[in-house]
Design a protein around this motif. Structure first.
Motif: not given
Length: 337
Positions: A278-289, A296-302, A320-323
């Motif tokens: 899954y690709c996260y294009h980092i924006k305000e509406d998906n940063y928390a997710a 949580s290892m929801r996806h094998r690759m990100i 991101v570093r903390e996560a």
């Protein structure tokens, strides 16, 4: 394990240290900017998380044969270059001299098959993509061919998007492949629900068109066969040469997705679940997710894709570093003691 599955799989990672003053000085000699100009700062600013890529590979893909780390010449200070699985590759080691120096990711990518010692099967990573859960070799290659998600899609030509490159890639594909025959021959793959219900619906709706309108693609690592690169260079050498002669990315260039689309059009792939990456294009509406999904290892690759819409960069960088630290707290053998 079959003979095909026992063959080695390499990883290729390309990396640019955008803060390197020598690199910036050389770049400025060709783009006409001053050494401190940040014309594409989003593409080069440092998230300071590369060590987590190596930790993820060691923990979640220990089966990898070799890592080819491609760089202009700079290296992270913490990287242990003596690791037997690591092969440091300079641009001049494999890119034809006529294309050097290059500041185009397209040139760097389109010549990867020339890397000395590269396995026939390899996975290509950008430095913003990470393995974040356990994987097996069959997640990337099965029955000797690449694993991928197959779906038709329409091309977006939005300003600053990759649509212009995508369009150039698809133009080449339509010169060599008949869409109707391609879909018919591999109908079970294209209509597999592993591709995701939404992707299957797109494919069905776009089936009436007599040509490929575009391919669905994720901004995530791709599995490749070297022979695909060799074939495309043989059949479309002039197109690839024109792209590689550009020092910087230009509208009209093709890129490594051409190789991905070629494998799909050939039917030279096995279907992999779309949710694998899954690709996260980092924006305000998906940063928390993103911060929740990493540990949580929801996806094998990100992919953690920096964009012009990524606001408050330093705060997000630290988050991101903390996560990643929660997921991968232990140093790996690719880091100096």
């Amino acid at each position: 394990m079959s003979e095909a599955e026992s063959k080695p799989i390499d990883f290729v990672m390309i990396w640019v240290d955008g803060s390197d003053k020598a690199w910036r000085a050389e770049k400025s000699r060709y783009d006409g900017s001053g050494p401190e100009t940040s014309d594409s700062e989003v593409r080069f600013r440092d998230w300071d998380n590369l060590q987590y890529w190596f930790r993820g590979v060691e923990k979640f893909a220990p089966w990898v044969n070799k890592i080819h780390f491609v760089t202009w010449g700079h290296l992270p200070k913490w990287l242990d270059t003596s690791n037997p699985k690591l092969h440091i590759v300079n641009h001049r080691d494999y890119i034809p001299e006529k294309y050097l120096p290059t500041f185009s990711s397209h040139t760097i990518e389109l010549n990867l098959h020339r890397i000395e010692g590269l396995a026939e099967r390899f996975v290509y990573f950008n430095d913003d993509t990470f393995i974040t859960a356990p994987t097996t070799s069959e997640d990337f290659f099965k029955n000797g061919v690449p694993c991928d998600t197959a779906a038709l899609d329409c091309i977006c030509f939005q300003h600053d998007s990759a649509g212009f490159f995508n369009g150039a890639d698809v133009n080449v594909i339509n010169d060599h492949f008949n869409k109707k025959e391609t879909i018919k021959k591999n109908r079970g793959k294209w209509l597999s629900l592993k591709n995701g219900a939404r992707n299957v619906l797109r494919t069905v709706l776009l089936t009436p068109w007599g040509y490929f309108p575009g391919f669905y693609y994720q901004h995530t690592p791709n599995s490749f066969l070297k022979k695909t690169f060799e074939t495309v260079w043989k059949k479309e050498g002039e197109v690839l040469d024109r792209t590689c002669c550009d020092k910087f990315r230009q509208i009209g260039n093709v890129n490594q997705w051409l190789m991905k689309f070629w494998q799909l059009a050939e039917g030279n792939f096995e279907v992999r679940r779309d949710s694998f990456a899954y690709c996260y294009h980092i924006k305000e509406d998906n940063y928390a997710a993103l911060l929740e999904d990493i540990p949580s290892m929801r996806h094998r690759m990100i992919c953690i894709n920096d964009t012009a819409d990524t606001l408050d960069f330093e705060t997000k960088k630290e988050g991101v570093r903390e996560a990643l630290q929660k997921l991968l707290p232990e140093r790996c053998s690719f880091e100096k003691k």
